[in-house]
Design an enzyme around this catalytic site. Structure first.
Site, PDB file in Angstrom:
ATOM      1  N   ASN A 136       0.305  10.494   5.730  1.00  7.21           N
ATOM      2  CA  ASN A 136      -1.019  10.267   6.317  1.00  7.21           C
ATOM      3  C   ASN A 136      -1.845  11.521   5.959  1.00  7.21           C
ATOM      4  O   ASN A 136      -3.085  11.194   6.109  1.00  7.21           O
ATOM      5  CB  ASN A 136      -0.620   9.934   7.786  1.00  7.21           C
ATOM      6  CG  ASN A 136      -0.039   8.573   7.760  1.00  7.21           C
ATOM      7  OD1 ASN A 136      -0.626   7.434   7.371  1.00  7.21           O
ATOM      8  ND2 ASN A 136       1.311   8.432   7.978  1.00  7.21           N
ATOM      9  N   THR A 167      -0.078  -3.228  10.923  1.00  4.67           N
ATOM     10  CA  THR A 167      -0.647  -3.063   9.617  1.00  4.67           C
ATOM     11  C   THR A 167      -0.035  -3.853   8.732  1.00  4.67           C
ATOM     12  O   THR A 167       0.474  -3.162   7.944  1.00  4.67           O
ATOM     13  CB  THR A 167      -0.929  -1.747   9.060  1.00  4.67           C
ATOM     14  OG1 THR A 167      -1.550  -0.787  10.045  1.00  4.67           O
ATOM     15  CG2 THR A 167      -2.117  -1.771   7.846  1.00  4.67           C
ATOM     16  N   GLU A 188       6.507   4.540   7.768  1.00  6.73           N
ATOM     17  CA  GLU A 188       6.153   5.693   6.700  1.00  6.73           C
ATOM     18  C   GLU A 188       6.967   6.845   7.230  1.00  6.73           C
ATOM     19  O   GLU A 188       7.108   7.259   8.351  1.00  6.73           O
ATOM     20  CB  GLU A 188       4.669   5.926   6.962  1.00  6.73           C
ATOM     21  CG  GLU A 188       3.864   4.930   6.459  1.00  6.73           C
ATOM     22  CD  GLU A 188       2.364   4.850   6.697  1.00  6.73           C
ATOM     23  OE1 GLU A 188       1.545   4.675   5.946  1.00  6.73           O
ATOM     24  OE2 GLU A 188       1.871   5.671   7.560  1.00  6.73           O
ATOM     25  N   THR A 223       1.046  -1.083   0.068  1.00  6.77           N
ATOM     26  CA  THR A 223      -0.052   0.023   0.007  1.00  6.77           C
ATOM     27  C   THR A 223       0.685   1.016   0.011  1.00  6.77           C
ATOM     28  O   THR A 223       1.479   1.638  -1.111  1.00  6.77           O
ATOM     29  CB  THR A 223      -0.764  -0.153   1.066  1.00  6.77           C
ATOM     30  OG1 THR A 223      -0.264  -0.092   2.412  1.00  6.77           O
ATOM     31  CG2 THR A 223      -2.049  -1.238   1.019  1.00  6.77           C
TER      32      THR A 223
END
Length: 390
Positions: free
Chosen positions: A385, A183, A262, A150
């Site tokens: 984000n 995740t 991230e 993702t």
């Protein structure tokens, strides 16, 4: 680390293709054994676990999983009865193509929460796949790892060997990585022959020491899944050796996930030693690893050990911790209780500028220890984000 020539263990085959979940690139994958298998799996504890997790939990209870399919870019979470029906339909279509019972298929779904799956394009995709049959496809582990991504910046794969058998794994995950797994979707397939109980025990021990010690941002995903499928094609192996190999493989994936957090620019490793018990060591280590002030100091290569002391001190329920027994090192340089002198400041700064930063804390209370894994906090995390769904 990912290797372009990595292949599956004996008896496994995979497919990866574009099903319209994202604009470009593969977003649907299937890994399957050509013979019956045994399995073990663990899932998120989130109260908002998605239909994929609920369905997979039920199927995993039989410990006879033989295939796993993954949909990337859409978590299919908070989508009500429609989401449940869609997850079941995907599993049914995969099972039909493979010619196996639906309850031998695990499904992972990862991405944006709260959006229905685009079933018209997914149906068309599986209709086309069914015409050829899965046996016509030959995706490798790297292809599947890419199809699962993702916001990951790179695919994640790993392999290990035990006697005549191999373990090959694929994973994805870069955010919502706390507190139990991540995740994170991680699948391990092996041609080793083990009992379901041996496989389950090995997985739970490995996860507790690796994925459960991973954190990027303290948020818990709705979709976390880790599973092991063993088809026995290579014959029996020593269970203890298999468990050690699985733990090592999971640690490899954990470090890859942490490095690709991230916005991450550095791997952050926090070890707590001389704790009362492993649980205390992990709690204190996580409080340091998850501190935004510690993470930003690591990002800026700022040897601000006061922030580490703060993060230890906020564990107010840990009444056995005494400041006069605590020690802190950045790399090999002790920063508390003895403040480094001018001669060691250059060494300290150099340690903070590395791609991997180690913080080691001694509590002076016992013999237990734990290490947790994460990353620094940069402006890149905010950029990823802030614009995730727009």
């Amino acid at each position: 680390m990912p290797h372009k020539y990595l292949t599956w263990p004996t008896g496994f085959r995979a497919y990866a293709g574009h099903g319209g979940l994202r604009e470009h690139g593969d977003d649907i994958s299937v890994i399957a054994s050509d013979r019956p298998a045994v399995s073990a799996a663990m899932f998120t504890k989130s109260l908002f676990a998605g239909p994929a997790v609920a369905l997979s939990r039920a199927h995993a209870a039989g410990r006879r999983l033989r295939a796993v399919t993954t949909l990337a870019q859409n978590a299919n979470v908070a989508t009500g009865r429609e989401g449940e029906r869609n997850a079941a339909e995907v599993v049914g279509r995969v099972a039909g193509i493979l010619g196996i019972p639906a309850d031998e298929v695990l499904i992972g779904s990862t991405g944006v929460i709260g959006r229905p799956l685009p079933m018209d394009t997914i149906r068309a995709h599986f209709d086309a796949a069914a015409e050829r049959g899965l046996a016509a496809y030959d995706a490798g582990p790297l292809d599947v790892a890419r199809a699962m991504m993702t916001t990951d910046t790179r695919p994640k794969t790993a392999e290990r060997a035990v006697g005549p058998a191999r373990l090959v794994a694929v994973a994805k995950g870069v955010g919502m990585l706390e507190p139990d797994m991540a995740t994170m979707l991680a699948y391990v397939v092996t041609d080793a022959a083990l009992s379901p109980a041996e496989l389950d025990g090995a997985l739970r021990t490995a996860v507790d020491r690796t994925f459960h010690c991973l954190s990027v941002d303290t948020d818990t995903s709705t979709s976390d899944t880790v599973a092991v499928i063993a088809n026995g094609a290579a014959g029996p192996v020593d269970p203890a050796e298999f468990a050690a190999a699985l733990a090592d493989l999971c640690l490899d994936l954990t470090l890859q996930l942490a490095r690709d957090g991230e916005g991450a620019t550095k791997l952050l490793r926090v070890t707590v030693e001389r704790a009362v018990d492993p649980a205390q060591a992990k709690r204190v280590a996580k409080s340091v690893l998850n501190s935004p002030l510690v993470k930003t100091a690591v990002h800026g290569a700022d040897p601000n050990w006061g922030r580490v002391l703060m993060a230890i001190g906020k564990n107010t329920d840990e009444t056995t911790i005494a400041p006069d027994k605590v020690s802190v090192r950045f790399g090999a340089v002790e920063v508390y209780p003895d403040e480094p002198g001018p001669d060691t400041l250059a060494e300290l700064t150099a340690a903070m500028r590395k791609d991997e930063v180690d913080i080691v804390i001694g509590l002076g209370l016992g013999q237990a220890a734990a290490t947790v894994y994460g990353c620094d906090l940069s402006a890149g995390y905010i950029r990823v984000n802030a614009d995730y769904t727009t």
